[in-house]
Design a protein around this motif. Sequence first.
Motif, PDB file in Angstrom:
ATOM      1  N   LEU A 276       0.861  -1.191   0.000  1.00 46.01           N
ATOM      2  CA  LEU A 276       0.000   0.000   0.000  1.00 46.01           C
ATOM      3  C   LEU A 276       0.887   1.227   0.000  1.00 46.01           C
ATOM      4  CD1 LEU A 276      -2.631   0.036   2.900  1.00 46.01           C
ATOM      5  CD2 LEU A 276      -3.057   0.130   0.465  1.00 46.01           C
ATOM      6  N   THR A 277       0.497   2.260  -0.737  1.00 44.61           N
ATOM      7  CA  THR A 277       1.215   3.534  -0.649  1.00 44.61           C
ATOM      8  C   THR A 277       0.158   4.589  -0.321  1.00 44.61           C
ATOM      9  OG1 THR A 277       2.612   2.665  -2.410  1.00 44.61           O
ATOM     10  CG2 THR A 277       2.946   4.972  -1.810  1.00 44.61           C
ATOM     11  N   VAL A 278       0.329   5.230   0.823  1.00 46.06           N
ATOM     12  CA  VAL A 278      -0.727   6.095   1.363  1.00 46.06           C
ATOM     13  C   VAL A 278      -0.179   7.517   1.543  1.00 46.06           C
ATOM     14  CG1 VAL A 278      -2.424   6.310   3.238  1.00 46.06           C
ATOM     15  CG2 VAL A 278      -1.472   4.067   2.694  1.00 46.06           C
ATOM     16  N   GLU A 321      -0.033 -17.106 -10.490  1.00 49.60           N
ATOM     17  CA  GLU A 321      -1.298 -16.484 -10.881  1.00 49.60           C
ATOM     18  C   GLU A 321      -1.203 -15.977 -12.313  1.00 49.60           C
ATOM     19  OE1 GLU A 321      -2.127 -13.537  -7.922  1.00 49.60           O
ATOM     20  OE2 GLU A 321      -2.959 -15.067  -6.607  1.00 49.60           O
ATOM     21  N   PRO A 322      -2.318 -16.037 -13.045  1.00 50.23           N
ATOM     22  CA  PRO A 322      -2.282 -15.482 -14.398  1.00 50.23           C
ATOM     23  C   PRO A 322      -2.086 -13.975 -14.304  1.00 50.23           C
ATOM     24  CG  PRO A 322      -4.517 -16.123 -13.777  1.00 50.23           C
ATOM     25  CD  PRO A 322      -3.627 -16.547 -12.665  1.00 50.23           C
ATOM     26  N   GLY A 323      -1.469 -13.386 -15.293  1.00 49.71           N
ATOM     27  CA  GLY A 323      -1.255 -11.934 -15.261  1.00 49.71           C
ATOM     28  C   GLY A 323       0.056 -11.614 -14.594  1.00 49.71           C
ATOM     29  N   ARG A 324       0.411 -10.338 -14.680  1.00 50.27           N
ATOM     30  CA  ARG A 324       1.763  -9.945 -14.266  1.00 50.27           C
ATOM     31  C   ARG A 324       1.828  -9.408 -12.855  1.00 50.27           C
ATOM     32  NH1 ARG A 324       2.966  -7.534 -20.202  1.00 50.27           N
ATOM     33  NH2 ARG A 324       2.732  -9.557 -21.187  1.00 50.27           N
ATOM     34  N   SER A 325       0.674  -9.052 -12.274  1.00 54.20           N
ATOM     35  CA  SER A 325       0.708  -8.689 -10.861  1.00 54.20           C
ATOM     36  C   SER A 325      -0.305  -9.574 -10.162  1.00 54.20           C
ATOM     37  CB  SER A 325       0.376  -7.221 -10.688  1.00 54.20           C
ATOM     38  OG  SER A 325      -0.898  -6.966 -11.174  1.00 54.20           O
ATOM     39  N   GLY A 326      -0.258  -9.571  -8.827  1.00 57.58           N
ATOM     40  CA  GLY A 326      -1.111 -10.495  -8.083  1.00 57.58           C
ATOM     41  C   GLY A 326      -2.526  -9.954  -7.920  1.00 57.58           C
ATOM     42  N   ARG A 327      -3.464 -10.885  -7.703  1.00 55.82           N
ATOM     43  CA  ARG A 327      -4.838 -10.459  -7.393  1.00 55.82           C
ATOM     44  C   ARG A 327      -4.902 -10.087  -5.922  1.00 55.82           C
ATOM     45  NH1 ARG A 327      -6.851 -15.548 -10.590  1.00 55.82           N
ATOM     46  NH2 ARG A 327      -5.796 -16.504  -8.840  1.00 55.82           N
ATOM     47  N   GLU A 357      -2.400   3.806  -3.289  1.00 56.05           N
ATOM     48  CA  GLU A 357      -2.082   2.820  -4.328  1.00 56.05           C
ATOM     49  C   GLU A 357      -2.021   1.412  -3.731  1.00 56.05           C
ATOM     50  OE1 GLU A 357       1.063   2.061  -7.974  1.00 56.05           O
ATOM     51  OE2 GLU A 357       1.551   3.558  -6.467  1.00 56.05           O
ATOM     52  N   PHE A 358      -2.804   0.509  -4.298  1.00 58.16           N
ATOM     53  CA  PHE A 358      -2.842  -0.880  -3.851  1.00 58.16           C
ATOM     54  C   PHE A 358      -2.051  -1.723  -4.863  1.00 58.16           C
ATOM     55  CE2 PHE A 358      -6.607   1.274  -2.418  1.00 58.16           C
ATOM     56  CZ  PHE A 358      -6.871   0.773  -1.154  1.00 58.16           C
ATOM     57  N   TRP A 359      -1.294  -2.660  -4.360  1.00 61.70           N
ATOM     58  CA  TRP A 359      -0.443  -3.444  -5.273  1.00 61.70           C
ATOM     59  C   TRP A 359      -0.161  -4.806  -4.660  1.00 61.70           C
ATOM     60  CZ3 TRP A 359       1.376  -3.311 -10.086  1.00 61.70           C
ATOM     61  CH2 TRP A 359       2.518  -4.041 -10.412  1.00 61.70           C
ATOM     62  N   SER A 360      -0.030  -5.788  -5.526  1.00 61.53           N
ATOM     63  CA  SER A 360       0.385  -7.094  -5.031  1.00 61.53           C
ATOM     64  C   SER A 360       1.345  -7.714  -6.034  1.00 61.53           C
ATOM     65  CB  SER A 360      -0.846  -7.989  -4.876  1.00 61.53           C
ATOM     66  OG  SER A 360      -0.422  -9.302  -4.657  1.00 61.53           O
ATOM     67  N   CYS A 361       2.361  -8.350  -5.523  1.00 61.94           N
ATOM     68  CA  CYS A 361       3.333  -9.011  -6.390  1.00 61.94           C
ATOM     69  C   CYS A 361       4.010 -10.124  -5.614  1.00 61.94           C
ATOM     70  CB  CYS A 361       4.360  -8.006  -6.885  1.00 61.94           C
ATOM     71  SG  CYS A 361       4.609  -8.182  -8.659  1.00 61.94           S
ATOM     72  N   ALA A 362       4.779 -10.937  -6.304  1.00 64.07           N
ATOM     73  CA  ALA A 362       5.347 -12.098  -5.616  1.00 64.07           C
ATOM     74  C   ALA A 362       6.866 -12.054  -5.582  1.00 64.07           C
ATOM     75  CB  ALA A 362       4.878 -13.362  -6.314  1.00 64.07           C
ATOM     76  N   ARG A 363       7.400 -12.430  -4.422  1.00 62.01           N
ATOM     77  CA  ARG A 363       8.858 -12.531  -4.278  1.00 62.01           C
ATOM     78  C   ARG A 363       9.341 -13.809  -4.966  1.00 62.01           C
ATOM     79  NH1 ARG A 363       5.999 -11.794   0.168  1.00 62.01           N
ATOM     80  NH2 ARG A 363       6.366 -10.012   1.523  1.00 62.01           N
ATOM     81  N   PRO A 364      10.336 -13.725  -5.828  1.00 63.35           N
ATOM     82  CA  PRO A 364      10.859 -14.969  -6.441  1.00 63.35           C
ATOM     83  C   PRO A 364      11.781 -15.679  -5.446  1.00 63.35           C
ATOM     84  CG  PRO A 364      11.878 -12.996  -7.434  1.00 63.35           C
ATOM     85  CD  PRO A 364      11.015 -12.512  -6.319  1.00 63.35           C
TER      86      PRO A 364
END
Length: 422
Positions: A276-278, A321-327, A357-364
């Motif tokens: 989150l970016t607030v 997950e499909p797509g480039r960022s997480g759901r 700003e809401f965002w989700s992504c995965a650590r490799p």
Amino acid sequence: MKAIVLGAGLMGVTTAYYLWREGHSVTVIDRNSEAASETSYANACLLSASRALPWPNPKSRSMIWRALTDRSAPMRITKLFDPLLWKWGGEFLSYANAKDYARLSGAKLRFAHFCSDELQKTIAETAISCGYQRDGLVYVCRSETSLAAARERASWVAKLGATLKVVDRAKAITLEPALADSDIVGASLAPRDGQGDSRVFTRELTKWLTERGVAFRFDETVEGIESVGSRVRAVKTDRDTYDADVVVAALGNGSVSFAQRIGQRMPIYPVKGFSLTVPVKDATRIPRRGGICEDSLIAYCPLDKGTKMRITTGAVFAGVEPGRSGRFTAADFAPHRANFEALFPNALAWDDVDNIEFWSCARPMTPSSLPILTAKGYDNLYWNCGQGHIGWTMSCGSARVISDLIAGRAPSFELADMQRVG
Ligand SMILES: Cc1cc2nc3c(=O)[nH]c(=O)nc-3n(C[C@H](O)[C@H](O)[C@H](O)COP(=O)(O)OP(=O)(O)OC[C@H]3O[C@@H](n4cnc5c(N)ncnc54)[C@H](O)[C@@H]3O)c2cc1C
């Protein structure tokens, strides 16, 4: 030499920088239209070498039950029947013993400190402005249990050459006055840790390199390679074919499918996090520097000269997950607000929803939680991936090691303990 770098996240762009410094002709290819559009986009921005400890440890087995059953735990497994997770998990558990924990801790901590120094040099050489500062991070404790764990961690990392100084509540508040209204009982200070905006750094470095002749090919997906014997001759994308003398694959989570396409296996699992970016409402109530709450495991960092606050948490094993960022759903961000407010009440503009700003992504993540820095399968194909939870901290050091290997030099960092990766 003609060097082709696959991926324009932190690893790809820093690799391009180190290869450019060696005088190579460098082309970087990425499927997004800008650098740092996937995991490097909105991480916690902490340069936290002091926390570079391996995830597999002697207590890991007992943590798995909580990850499976407690929906509010920071670490959760939501996709259990996943062959990729079972294979990865089996390798992870093979490292979850005292002997490997000691070996991997030493290697990872030392490497992370080497990498932090390397990043500092890169920032000085390029004069990139990304809010970089290296004047310590404060890891706060809201319970006697977490404070005791902080003391244990401090004595463990001290044996391995790193410094964490545990302080009481009063001292923590002198370090971070905005904690005065919180219920913290103490904290640990890592004087050599730091912070900076990794997306700004990656994108500014991309500009800097473009101005110096490095070619960036965006909106182009890498599909495979052409090889002759044990050498890669060219890289194939959905739009073109690029002749190569040397190739570095820095594809983050995309490394797994690319490896499969060329008949290799990359032992990386995507471990999802929520960011989150607030906007800041009251600048007098925010922390001076970034940190982590040891009880809730939220990480936070002031950005953009203290006008915004980045807050991240969550380590969810949810499969690819499909797509480039997480759901994500609104519920994924409830811990961010509650736990940040408990530390720094009334500092942020939570009602300014349009500017959050809401965002989700995965650590490799690799099973050992050490990165993969190696030539594998082909003589001139190098991998720079798997930095997992600490890729911002490890970016420049990893890139430096890859450039050493390509030059045929002994790596600037002794890789012996890093070699048994997976
Ligand atoms: C919530 C969260 C918080 C974090 N906080 C921190 C922190 O505070 N400090 C820290 O040190 N680290 C942190 N990290 C970790 C860090 O962000 C990652 O380790 C790092 O961003 C990984 O960089 P990368 O270049 O390997 O991957 P990415 O940034 O994902 O880059 C990979 C690139 O490859 C491209 N790509 C993939 N496949 C293809 C293909 N087939 N063709 C073309 N392009 C392709 C993608 O478009 C992408 O740009 C955090 C991570 C998360 C998720």
